[in-house]
Design an enzyme around this catalytic site. Structure first.
Site, PDB file in Angstrom:
ATOM      1  CG  HIS A 268     -45.374 120.636  15.746  1.00  0.00           C
ATOM      2  ND1 HIS A 268     -45.498 119.950  17.220  1.00  0.00           N
ATOM      3  CD2 HIS A 268     -44.036 121.309  16.042  1.00  0.00           C
ATOM      4  CE1 HIS A 268     -44.822 120.225  17.924  1.00  0.00           C
ATOM      5  NE2 HIS A 268     -44.274 121.008  17.233  1.00  0.00           N
ATOM      6  CG  ASP A 269     -48.714 118.208  16.734  1.00  0.00           C
ATOM      7  OD1 ASP A 269     -49.133 116.901  16.104  1.00  0.00           O
ATOM      8  OD2 ASP A 269     -48.029 118.170  17.458  1.00  0.00           O
TER       9      ASP A 269
ATOM     10  N   GLY B 251     -45.660 125.741  17.405  1.00  0.00           N
ATOM     11  CA  GLY B 251     -46.819 124.096  17.544  1.00  0.00           C
ATOM     12  C   GLY B 251     -47.816 123.845  18.149  1.00  0.00           C
TER      13      GLY B 251
END
Length: 262
Positions: A123-124, A141
């Site tokens: 994520h991200d 992440g």
């Protein structure tokens, strides 16, 4: 959607926005909030879900999982996204997750990336253009991979870490601090081994640009300077042709929150 390009066993939500030229293989599953651009192919048994936008002419091989929710305990079902650009190759069993509300809310993959089997992009993350992520490379992440970086197989990258442009990270490296652009690194603990000279040559860097990059390497790693002193000396380098290369270096040094590998 052109049904002739979607295998009869694929499950494609009627709300998905699929260009007529897209090809979707057997048993693939495409969710309602997915957009896929012209010329992209999706292999057998792929799952593409979430608020996912995929550009043109991508090749997504069988069994990839693209746009699944982030592997983050704080995630509470927010409508976060994944954006993938054009002409990427995403090989078998890759996992690319959407973002989280605690960050930008979006995971981003640029153009012309070569993403090999079993790569995980969490994520991200932000992956630039023209990168190579070899088999089993794992991005935690909030990782940033800048343009034309090469990440060796089985390499793990700690969350919030940045890998600069034109970096070469060797096999099974443990990257937990930012890596300045143009460097060659490997190991656990990670160490700078020199310049990514071959990578620069293949990218068409002139001898004048390489000479300036060598000076930056010496200032950071060979002259015993503090990081502040090395940064000041790099900023003062008298160069015109390599101005963009110096700017890349200064940008990473100034933005680093985890410190650089030294």
């Amino acid at each position: 959607m052109a049904a002739a390009h979607i295998h009869s066993t694929a499950v494609v939500d009627a709300a998905a926005q699929i260009d007529a030229s897209v090809q979707i293989g057997p048993y693939a599953v495409i969710g309602p909030n997915v957009r896929i651009g012209a010329g992209t192919t999706v292999g057998a048994h792929c799952v593409i879900d979430g608020y996912t936008r995929i550009g043109q002419d991508n090749r997504i091989f069988q069994f990839a999982s693209v746009g699944a929710p982030p592997q983050d305990k704080k995630y509470a079902g927010e409508a976060t996204a994944l954006v993938i650009g054009d002409r990427n190759t995403i090989r078998e069993f890759c996992t690319i997750n959407t973002g989280t509300a605690q960050d930008r809310g979006v995971t981003t993959v640029g153009d012309d990336n070569w993403i090999m089997a079993y790569v995980h992009i969490a994520h991200d993350c932000t992956v630039g253009h023209g990168t190579v992520l070899a088999n089993n490379a794992t991005l935690a992440g909030h990782v940033q991979i800048d343009d034309f970086a090469i990440i060796g197989g089985l390499t793990g990258i700690h969350q919030f870490t940045r890998v600069g442009a034109y970096v070469m990270a060797g096999f099974a490296s443990h990257i937990s601090q930012d890596v300045p652009p143009f460097m060659m690194v490997d190991g656990n603990p990670l160490a700078v081994r020199g310049l990514n000279a071959e990578g620069l040559r293949r990218r068409g860097f002139s001898s004048a640009r390489v000479a300036v990059i060598k000076q930056m390497h010496r200032l950071l790693y060979r002259q015993g300077l503090t990081l502040a002193a090395a940064r000041a000396a790099i900023a003062a380098l008298p160069t015109e042709e390599a101005q963009q290369d110096v700017a890349l270096m200064l940008n990473l040094l100034d933005a680093s929150s985890r410190g650089i590998v030294r």
